[in-house]
Enzyme design. Sequence first.
Site, PDB file in Angstrom:
ATOM      1  N   LEU A 105      -6.990  -3.740  -1.017  1.00 53.71           N
ATOM      2  CA  LEU A 105      -6.579  -5.038  -0.498  1.00 53.71           C
ATOM      3  C   LEU A 105      -7.635  -5.404   0.535  1.00 53.71           C
ATOM      4  O   LEU A 105      -7.973  -4.577   1.390  1.00 53.71           O
ATOM      5  CB  LEU A 105      -5.210  -4.940   0.174  1.00 53.71           C
ATOM      6  CG  LEU A 105      -3.963  -5.148  -0.681  1.00 53.71           C
ATOM      7  CD1 LEU A 105      -2.714  -4.900   0.163  1.00 53.71           C
ATOM      8  CD2 LEU A 105      -3.920  -6.543  -1.280  1.00 53.71           C
ATOM      9  N   ASP A 106      -8.149  -6.623   0.476  1.00 54.34           N
ATOM     10  CA  ASP A 106      -9.241  -6.939   1.378  1.00 54.34           C
ATOM     11  C   ASP A 106      -8.775  -7.005   2.836  1.00 54.34           C
ATOM     12  O   ASP A 106      -7.577  -6.992   3.138  1.00 54.34           O
ATOM     13  CB  ASP A 106      -9.990  -8.201   0.944  1.00 54.34           C
ATOM     14  CG  ASP A 106      -9.150  -9.458   1.036  1.00 54.34           C
ATOM     15  OD1 ASP A 106      -8.529  -9.675   2.081  1.00 54.34           O
ATOM     16  OD2 ASP A 106      -9.134 -10.240   0.072  1.00 54.34           O
ATOM     17  N   TYR A 107      -9.734  -7.060   3.714  1.00 49.98           N
ATOM     18  CA  TYR A 107      -9.516  -6.965   5.168  1.00 49.98           C
ATOM     19  C   TYR A 107      -8.480  -7.978   5.665  1.00 49.98           C
ATOM     20  O   TYR A 107      -7.653  -7.667   6.526  1.00 49.98           O
ATOM     21  CB  TYR A 107     -10.859  -7.190   5.864  1.00 49.98           C
ATOM     22  CG  TYR A 107     -10.856  -7.019   7.361  1.00 49.98           C
ATOM     23  CD1 TYR A 107     -10.814  -5.758   7.940  1.00 49.98           C
ATOM     24  CD2 TYR A 107     -10.931  -8.140   8.199  1.00 49.98           C
ATOM     25  CE1 TYR A 107     -10.838  -5.600   9.320  1.00 49.98           C
ATOM     26  CE2 TYR A 107     -10.959  -7.995   9.578  1.00 49.98           C
ATOM     27  CZ  TYR A 107     -10.904  -6.716  10.134  1.00 49.98           C
ATOM     28  OH  TYR A 107     -10.927  -6.561  11.500  1.00 49.98           O
ATOM     29  N   SER A 109      -6.095  -9.434   3.877  1.00 49.25           N
ATOM     30  CA  SER A 109      -4.868  -9.433   3.083  1.00 49.25           C
ATOM     31  C   SER A 109      -3.962  -8.291   3.533  1.00 49.25           C
ATOM     32  O   SER A 109      -4.409  -7.312   4.128  1.00 49.25           O
ATOM     33  CB  SER A 109      -5.186  -9.289   1.598  1.00 49.25           C
ATOM     34  OG  SER A 109      -5.972 -10.376   1.146  1.00 49.25           O
TER      35      SER A 109
END
Length: 245
Positions: A105-107, A109
């Site tokens: 999960l990106d930074y 999110s």
Amino acid sequence: MSDRLQKILSRHGIASRREAEQIILAGRVAVNGRTITELGMKADPERDRIEVDGKLLQTNAPEFLYLLMNKPTGVVSTCDDPQGRKTVLDLLPSQYQQVYPVGRLDYNSSGALILTNDGDFANYLMHPRHHVAKTYEVWLKGLPSHHIIKQWQEGIVLDGKLTLPATVNILQIERNKYQTPRTQLQIILSEGRNRQIRRVAENLGHPVLALHRVAIANIALANLKTGSYRLLSDDEIKTLYPIQF
């Protein structure tokens, strides 16, 4: 008990079985002082001396761990970050430091993230052919039309390839005469391209304001608080990884 060498390496957390096969073929494994370069070799970790890159394999295999975390924003989904940012491992106690995230999960999110030390389990979940569904709640800028929603449902072209059909439902709309309206969608994907939701939303003219993953397959966060984690149950592991049973 004797078992295939690649299975032993996987069970000890060295690599997935497929990766372990490549390690063996590369001549990096020795059994009782003899370098092994072919698949099919069996050994008993309790009786045989097994070495990988000259390092002795421990007799007892580590216990496999399967965790569900509610990742906060501002945390990276890696075990180490060159920029010194907080990682998901920083949210775990010392006894769980050997796990690693399954996918990312990106930074910016948040939400459901599985962590494990079982390489085969991780590879199974991440392999595109298994189409493990993931459910998101996403706030978008503006009010996407029915045509936009239909486009998203049917797929759009990213990097020259059509995205798979997705489930896209409007959950709520917020209008404020002093601010730009925003829309919350429920999105269920059966594929996981890099930053897929954010890129599709941008291409459709409605950038993502917030992205939260609420479930992986039928494993939901429910009441799991942000930054917290729990162990997956045997039934949940079986649901995610049926070939293990």
